[in-house]
Design an enzyme around this catalytic site. Sequence first.
Site, short mmCIF file in Angstrom:
data_model
loop_
_atom_site.label_atom_id
_atom_site.label_comp_id
_atom_site.label_asym_id
_atom_site.label_seq_id
_atom_site.Cartn_x
_atom_site.Cartn_y
_atom_site.Cartn_z
CE LYS A 187 -1.99 3.05 1.98
NZ LYS A 187 -1.89 4.48 1.55
CD GLU A 190 -2.68 8.60 1.33
OE1 GLU A 190 -1.79 7.73 1.39
OE2 GLU A 190 -3.40 8.91 2.29
N GLY A 243 5.97 5.52 8.14
CA GLY A 243 5.22 6.77 8.07
C GLY A 243 5.32 7.49 9.39
CB SER A 244 3.28 10.22 10.75
OG SER A 244 2.03 9.58 10.57
CD GLU A 265 12.10 0.90 9.98
OE1 GLU A 265 12.69 1.93 10.36
OE2 GLU A 265 12.60 -0.23 10.08
CG LEU A 266 6.50 4.50 13.39
CD1 LEU A 266 5.74 4.33 14.69
CD2 LEU A 266 5.57 4.35 12.19
CB CYS A 299 12.47 9.14 8.50
SG CYS A 299 13.56 8.05 7.58
CD GLU A 399 9.07 13.39 11.62
OE1 GLU A 399 7.87 13.01 11.71
OE2 GLU A 399 9.94 12.75 11.02
P1 NAD Z 1 1.83 9.20 6.86
O1 NAD Z 1 1.85 8.60 8.22
O2 NAD Z 1 0.89 10.31 6.59
O3 NAD Z 1 1.49 8.05 5.77
C1 NAD Z 1 2.30 6.92 5.61
C2 NAD Z 1 1.48 5.79 5.02
O4 NAD Z 1 0.57 5.29 6.00
C3 NAD Z 1 0.62 6.17 3.82
O5 NAD Z 1 0.67 5.13 2.88
C4 NAD Z 1 -0.77 6.31 4.43
O6 NAD Z 1 -1.81 6.12 3.51
C5 NAD Z 1 -0.73 5.21 5.45
N1 NAD Z 1 -1.67 5.35 6.57
C6 NAD Z 1 -1.98 6.47 7.25
N2 NAD Z 1 -2.82 6.18 8.27
C7 NAD Z 1 -3.03 4.83 8.24
C8 NAD Z 1 -3.80 3.92 9.02
N3 NAD Z 1 -4.52 4.34 10.05
N4 NAD Z 1 -3.76 2.60 8.71
C9 NAD Z 1 -3.02 2.17 7.67
N5 NAD Z 1 -2.29 2.99 6.88
C10 NAD Z 1 -2.29 4.30 7.16
O7 NAD Z 1 3.33 9.64 6.54
P2 NAD Z 1 3.90 10.50 5.30
O8 NAD Z 1 3.49 11.92 5.44
O9 NAD Z 1 3.63 9.79 4.02
O10 NAD Z 1 5.48 10.38 5.57
C11 NAD Z 1 6.19 11.20 6.45
C12 NAD Z 1 6.39 10.51 7.78
O11 NAD Z 1 6.98 9.22 7.61
C13 NAD Z 1 7.37 11.27 8.66
O12 NAD Z 1 6.92 11.23 9.99
C14 NAD Z 1 8.67 10.50 8.50
O13 NAD Z 1 9.59 10.65 9.56
C15 NAD Z 1 8.15 9.10 8.42
N6 NAD Z 1 9.10 8.21 7.75
C16 NAD Z 1 9.78 7.32 8.54
C17 NAD Z 1 10.74 6.50 7.96
C18 NAD Z 1 11.54 5.54 8.80
O14 NAD Z 1 12.17 4.67 8.22
N7 NAD Z 1 11.56 5.67 10.11
C19 NAD Z 1 10.97 6.56 6.58
C20 NAD Z 1 10.24 7.46 5.82
C21 NAD Z 1 9.30 8.29 6.42
#
Ligand code: NAD
EC number: 1.2.1.3
Length: 512
Positions: A187, A190, A243-244, A265-266, A299, A399
């Site tokens: 997934k 988006e 993600g976040s 990996e947040l 990140c 962050e």
């Molecule tokens: P985001 O959390 O908005 O989205 C990430 C992904 O999660 C997307 O595909 C989104 O559709 C999905 N998602 C969101 N809510 C969900 C839920 N409730 N259930 C399932 N899927 C869900 O993050 P973003 O804005 O795309 O990316 C930036 C963030 O990601 C920053 O906080 C950054 O530090 C982090 N990040 C971490 C790493 C790492 O390796 N630690 C790497 C890259 C990015």
Amino acid sequence: MVTAAISGTDEIRARAEQALTRCGVDLTAVKGDALTARTPLTGADLFGLRAQTPEDVDRAVEAAHTAFLTWRTTPAPVRGALVKRFGELLTEHKQDLADLVTIEAGKIRSEALGEVQEMIDICDFAVGLSRQLYGRTMPSERPGHRLMETWHPLGVVGVISAFNFPVAVWAWNAAVALVCGDTVVWKPSELTPLTALACAALLDLAIADAGAPKGLNQVVVGAADVGERLVDSPRVPLVSATGSTRMGRAVGPRVAARFGRTILELGGNNAAVVTPSADLDLTVNAAVFAAAGTAGQRCTTLRRLIVHEDIADTVVERLTAAFERLPIGDPFQDTTLVGPLVNEAAFGRMREAVERATAEGGTLCAGGERQFPDAAPGAYYVRPALVRMPAQTAVVREETFAPILYVLTYRDLDEAIRLNNEVPQGLSAGIFTADQSEAERFLAPDGADCGIANVNIGTSGAEIGGAFGGEKETGGGRESGSDAWRAYMRRATNTVNYSGRVALAQGVDFSQ
Ligand code: NAD
């Protein structure tokens, strides 16, 4: 300094369509009206796409599970041959994929090419790994017995990825999962569906060339509801979610409630310490890349610089000059070093954080302002901000996913390490020093508490050979190299009795 004019949307759209077609994506099959592919370069919509519904996710998981039943008994080195072929196709299409990364995520050319190179590197790593999925043999305490561990494929791995590494993070997971005998349902963000469609088409080609089972990799395009269905699927024993921290807080407990596993990996809030002995040319150079590279949207981006008070004025002066010189603009231009933020919301969060920082006593030394809004009204180009802070205030502990570097000062190394560690996140840290004892102290058990800790290197730009991930609110997951593969397999402990007699462990006697 501002670089050349931004490419026009029509030109970008044509470039995206050509890259997709060359990667084997059937444009008529993927176009639709459920989701809009957009580019941060101009802020314009490119075209509409079909998206998957939660019911489609169930079907994708079922198809991946069916493929798993064949794949798990395919010899691991044969599985490696598929990943080898995929790596060859990535090399052939490196430019196409990099174009799509630039178009969707706004990365400058060399970083976009670097991201694709990271996919190729992890494929190489995984091919070697396919002959090294070692289990241990331990001495048994019982005569005529053999005790050993074997590692078996786990099942369908759900991969949820963020916009800022639209292809590399999936590849870290997919290449390793595939040689481990797992199948994948992905997934993507988006915000970056096109890169995902291109990668999936190339992997499908590799699957056909290698004669591997169809359905090994499925892509489900959509928003959080599509991710949630994957998270809740009982057929998915491992969810690897990037993600976040907000997303991880939602995903982690849901997977745990059904006794699934996660790799989380947040978010990060990464700091580097600059000691009086540091080589300042090297430090400033490394800090500017770590803070401003990918427009502060990594990140591992450097968000806090903890500088010894004796050199703080000099460091701030040099960083201010460097930030003011940064070429910002069209990421397709070779001279550009800072491309756009992903969208208006990201710019809004940056502006709000800079306002909060000044309200909390900070001094804005450079940047923070939007660039050429008239030439690119829908796009959010911004000069990275440098803010000197009197203390590690509330905004500094969060962050903000944008290029803001906060400068703090310290008196002794213990204080610097305390500042490094007192934020909720624990991804990446660095120290700039020529003093070996300071470097060792930073890496010691009571030093930096992060998953990645560097000496004389900024916080970003990890290599695939090490395990990647962080502690605390960064989620604790590890991906990519080293022994991260173990998370993608299940371990069995096997004891074989070849003695012809019953012998119980711990000397238990149950003779009848
Ligand atoms: P985001 O959390 O908005 O989205 C990430 C992904 O999660 C997307 O595909 C989104 O559709 C999905 N998602 C969101 N809510 C969900 C839920 N409730 N259930 C399932 N899927 C869900 O993050 P973003 O804005 O795309 O990316 C930036 C963030 O990601 C920053 O906080 C950054 O530090 C982090 N990040 C971490 C790493 C790492 O390796 N630690 C790497 C890259 C990015």
